[in-house]
Design a protein around this motif. Structure first.
Motif, PDB file in Angstrom:
ATOM      1  N   PHE A 284       4.936  23.552  15.602  1.00 15.26           N
ATOM      2  CA  PHE A 284       6.250  23.434  14.965  1.00 15.26           C
ATOM      3  C   PHE A 284       7.139  24.624  15.323  1.00 15.26           C
ATOM      4  O   PHE A 284       8.338  24.477  15.564  1.00 15.26           O
ATOM      5  N   ALA A 285       6.541  25.809  15.354  1.00 16.31           N
ATOM      6  CA  ALA A 285       7.300  27.007  15.711  1.00 16.31           C
ATOM      7  C   ALA A 285       7.794  26.930  17.154  1.00 16.31           C
ATOM      8  O   ALA A 285       8.914  27.352  17.469  1.00 16.31           O
ATOM      9  N   LEU A 286       6.973  26.384  18.047  1.00 17.46           N
ATOM     10  CA  LEU A 286       7.360  26.249  19.447  1.00 17.46           C
ATOM     11  C   LEU A 286       8.556  25.315  19.598  1.00 17.46           C
ATOM     12  O   LEU A 286       9.515  25.617  20.318  1.00 17.46           O
ATOM     13  N   VAL A 287       8.511  24.172  18.911  1.00 19.23           N
ATOM     14  CA  VAL A 287       9.633  23.233  18.977  1.00 19.23           C
ATOM     15  C   VAL A 287      10.888  23.876  18.389  1.00 19.23           C
ATOM     16  O   VAL A 287      12.000  23.726  18.920  1.00 19.23           O
ATOM     17  N   GLY A 288      10.718  24.607  17.276  1.00 15.61           N
ATOM     18  CA  GLY A 288      11.860  25.306  16.694  1.00 15.61           C
ATOM     19  C   GLY A 288      12.454  26.314  17.649  1.00 15.61           C
ATOM     20  O   GLY A 288      13.678  26.455  17.743  1.00 15.61           O
ATOM     21  N   ALA A 289      11.596  27.029  18.393  1.00  7.46           N
ATOM     22  CA  ALA A 289      12.081  28.007  19.374  1.00  7.46           C
ATOM     23  C   ALA A 289      12.857  27.323  20.494  1.00  7.46           C
ATOM     24  O   ALA A 289      13.860  27.861  20.985  1.00  7.46           O
ATOM     25  N   ILE A 290      12.415  26.140  20.905  1.00  5.51           N
ATOM     26  CA  ILE A 290      13.123  25.389  21.953  1.00  5.51           C
ATOM     27  C   ILE A 290      14.535  25.037  21.491  1.00  5.51           C
ATOM     28  O   ILE A 290      15.519  25.190  22.233  1.00  5.51           O
ATOM     29  N   PHE A 291      14.661  24.568  20.248  1.00  2.00           N
ATOM     30  CA  PHE A 291      15.986  24.236  19.720  1.00  2.00           C
ATOM     31  C   PHE A 291      16.844  25.487  19.551  1.00  2.00           C
ATOM     32  O   PHE A 291      18.059  25.443  19.755  1.00  2.00           O
TER      33      PHE A 291
ATOM     34  N   GLN B  54      28.095  25.067  24.275  1.00  2.00           N
ATOM     35  CA  GLN B  54      29.451  25.588  24.189  1.00  2.00           C
ATOM     36  C   GLN B  54      30.236  24.979  23.036  1.00  2.00           C
ATOM     37  O   GLN B  54      31.223  25.555  22.586  1.00  2.00           O
ATOM     38  N   ARG B  55      29.826  23.823  22.559  1.00  4.79           N
ATOM     39  CA  ARG B  55      30.551  23.152  21.488  1.00  4.79           C
ATOM     40  C   ARG B  55      29.824  23.363  20.166  1.00  4.79           C
ATOM     41  O   ARG B  55      28.603  23.330  20.092  1.00  4.79           O
ATOM     42  N   MET B  56      30.623  23.548  19.117  1.00  6.16           N
ATOM     43  CA  MET B  56      30.076  23.968  17.842  1.00  6.16           C
ATOM     44  C   MET B  56      29.310  22.880  17.108  1.00  6.16           C
ATOM     45  O   MET B  56      28.325  23.167  16.441  1.00  6.16           O
ATOM     46  N   VAL B  57      29.762  21.641  17.196  1.00  3.87           N
ATOM     47  CA  VAL B  57      29.096  20.575  16.440  1.00  3.87           C
ATOM     48  C   VAL B  57      27.655  20.369  16.906  1.00  3.87           C
ATOM     49  O   VAL B  57      26.724  20.420  16.092  1.00  3.87           O
ATOM     50  N   PRO B  58      27.394  20.125  18.206  1.00  2.00           N
ATOM     51  CA  PRO B  58      25.997  19.995  18.637  1.00  2.00           C
ATOM     52  C   PRO B  58      25.200  21.278  18.439  1.00  2.00           C
ATOM     53  O   PRO B  58      23.983  21.238  18.199  1.00  2.00           O
ATOM     54  N   LEU B  59      25.876  22.443  18.487  1.00  2.00           N
ATOM     55  CA  LEU B  59      25.172  23.708  18.252  1.00  2.00           C
ATOM     56  C   LEU B  59      24.652  23.764  16.823  1.00  2.00           C
ATOM     57  O   LEU B  59      23.504  24.158  16.583  1.00  2.00           O
ATOM     58  N   ARG B  60      25.485  23.348  15.866  1.00  2.00           N
ATOM     59  CA  ARG B  60      25.057  23.353  14.466  1.00  2.00           C
ATOM     60  C   ARG B  60      23.915  22.363  14.240  1.00  2.00           C
ATOM     61  O   ARG B  60      22.975  22.634  13.487  1.00  2.00           O
ATOM     62  N   VAL B  61      23.999  21.198  14.878  1.00  2.00           N
ATOM     63  CA  VAL B  61      22.947  20.196  14.719  1.00  2.00           C
ATOM     64  C   VAL B  61      21.625  20.738  15.252  1.00  2.00           C
ATOM     65  O   VAL B  61      20.571  20.637  14.594  1.00  2.00           O
ATOM     66  N   ALA B  62      21.666  21.335  16.448  1.00  2.00           N
ATOM     67  CA  ALA B  62      20.450  21.899  17.040  1.00  2.00           C
ATOM     68  C   ALA B  62      19.901  23.035  16.178  1.00  2.00           C
ATOM     69  O   ALA B  62      18.680  23.182  16.015  1.00  2.00           O
ATOM     70  N   ASN B  63      20.796  23.829  15.620  1.00  2.00           N
ATOM     71  CA  ASN B  63      20.362  24.930  14.762  1.00  2.00           C
ATOM     72  C   ASN B  63      19.664  24.404  13.513  1.00  2.00           C
ATOM     73  O   ASN B  63      18.640  24.957  13.072  1.00  2.00           O
TER      74      ASN B  63
ATOM     75  N   VAL C  80      18.059  21.517  13.204  1.00  2.00           N
ATOM     76  CA  VAL C  80      16.750  20.979  13.597  1.00  2.00           C
ATOM     77  C   VAL C  80      15.763  22.111  13.813  1.00  2.00           C
ATOM     78  O   VAL C  80      14.603  22.056  13.370  1.00  2.00           O
ATOM     79  N   GLY C  81      16.207  23.176  14.493  1.00  2.00           N
ATOM     80  CA  GLY C  81      15.336  24.328  14.719  1.00  2.00           C
ATOM     81  C   GLY C  81      14.903  24.975  13.417  1.00  2.00           C
ATOM     82  O   GLY C  81      13.732  25.344  13.256  1.00  2.00           O
TER      83      GLY C  81
END
Length: 283
Positions: free
Chosen positions: A65-72, A80-89, A91-92
């Motif tokens: 789980f930590a590895l997948v979180g590190a990938i995100f 570069q765009r804030m919306v997908p950045l927040r989503v990825a953050n 999930v991580g």
């Protein structure tokens, strides 16, 4: 009193011991011993097998789980765009919180659990901004949605907001009062934008001089903040600004055509008057 030379010698001895210990810990041989390898008998196969053992020994559900979180997390650094950045953050953070719970690390679990609602609130704000920016591109030219990002400022009659060819760094929205664009003698009533053309000029220069002719209030927003909204709104806001500036340019062009028409009519009347006067003189 102690001997200063003796104290200096003791300090030097302590520092030397610290450096020797640090150097000893960083030696390749000691690192190999700590890894469970024989420094005098190192082969690529032995090194590979030992590394494989270490990896297999650490393959746990918590570490996965930590590895997948590190990938995100790394993915957020590349966006570069804030919306997908927040989503990825988000999930991580969810994966890191789960990892902390599985490994029994309360600090890790609580940290990333608290980051989830923070990112959720910011994501909701961004999505609302994107929605309003998109609605603006579909014909709604209202500026109500941008007011929360603006700062209030008051002017008195005779104050100059900015002058032509000044360096521009902010845009204005009139709320009350009246303002005059001196170069073209046009009054700006409440509810109108001022200074948006400077946002698009190559050198951010003012294209006119605006003076307050009736005490009033305006809302201001810096070009830097406009750029933030532009990038956060998935470039929809950029199109919105283009619509506003295009509207302003069309209005200015229409006004210029009217002035040219009036000038041509005046010149024609003067010419006709001169011709009439000349004809009467001849008669």
């Amino acid at each position: 009193m102690g001997d200063p030379m003796s104290s200096s010698a003791d300090l030097s001895t302590i520092l030397n011991r610290i450096l020797d210990t640090a150097a000893d810990n960083l030696r390749i041989a000691k690192i190999l011993v700590q890894m469970g390898l024989d420094p005098n008998n190192i082969t690529y196969d032995a090194l590979f097998d030992r590394l494989l053992e270490i990896v297999l020994a650490n393959i746990t559900l918590a570490n996965m789980f930590a590895l997948v979180g590190a990938i995100f997390f790394v993915a957020t650094l590349l966006m570069q765009r804030m919306v997908p950045l927040r989503v990825a953050n988000m999930v991580g953070c969810a994966f890191f919180a789960t990892s902390g719970a599985l490994s029994g690390s309360a600090a890790t679990f609580l940290l990333y659990l608290l980051l989830l609602p923070v990112n959720a609130v910011r994501l909701r704000q961004l999505l609302r901004l994107v929605k309003k920016a998109r609605s603006a591109t579909q014909g709604d030219m209202s500026m109500e949605w941008i007011k929360p990002f603006m700062t209030e400022r008051k002017y008195r009659r005779g104050d100059t907001l900015f002058k032509i060819h000044d360096t521009a760094n902010e845009m204005f929205l009139t709320v009350t009062g009246k303002f005059l664009v001196k170069e073209i003698n046009v009054e700006i009533p409440p509810g109108r934008l001022m200074g948006e053309l400077g946002f698009l000029t190559p050198n951010n220069w003012r294209t006119g001089t605006v003076e307050c002719i009736e005490d009033g209030q305006v809302l201001t927003i810096t070009y830097e903040r406009l750029l933030e909204i532009y990038f956060q709104s998935n470039q929809q806001f950029g199109y919105y600004i283009l619509l506003l500036t295009s509207q302003r340019l069309l209005e200015n062009n229409h006004r210029l055509q009217e002035n040219i028409s009036r000038l041509e009519a005046t010149l024609a009347q003067e010419k006709a008057a001169r011709e009439t006067a000349a004809a009467r003189g001849i008669a």
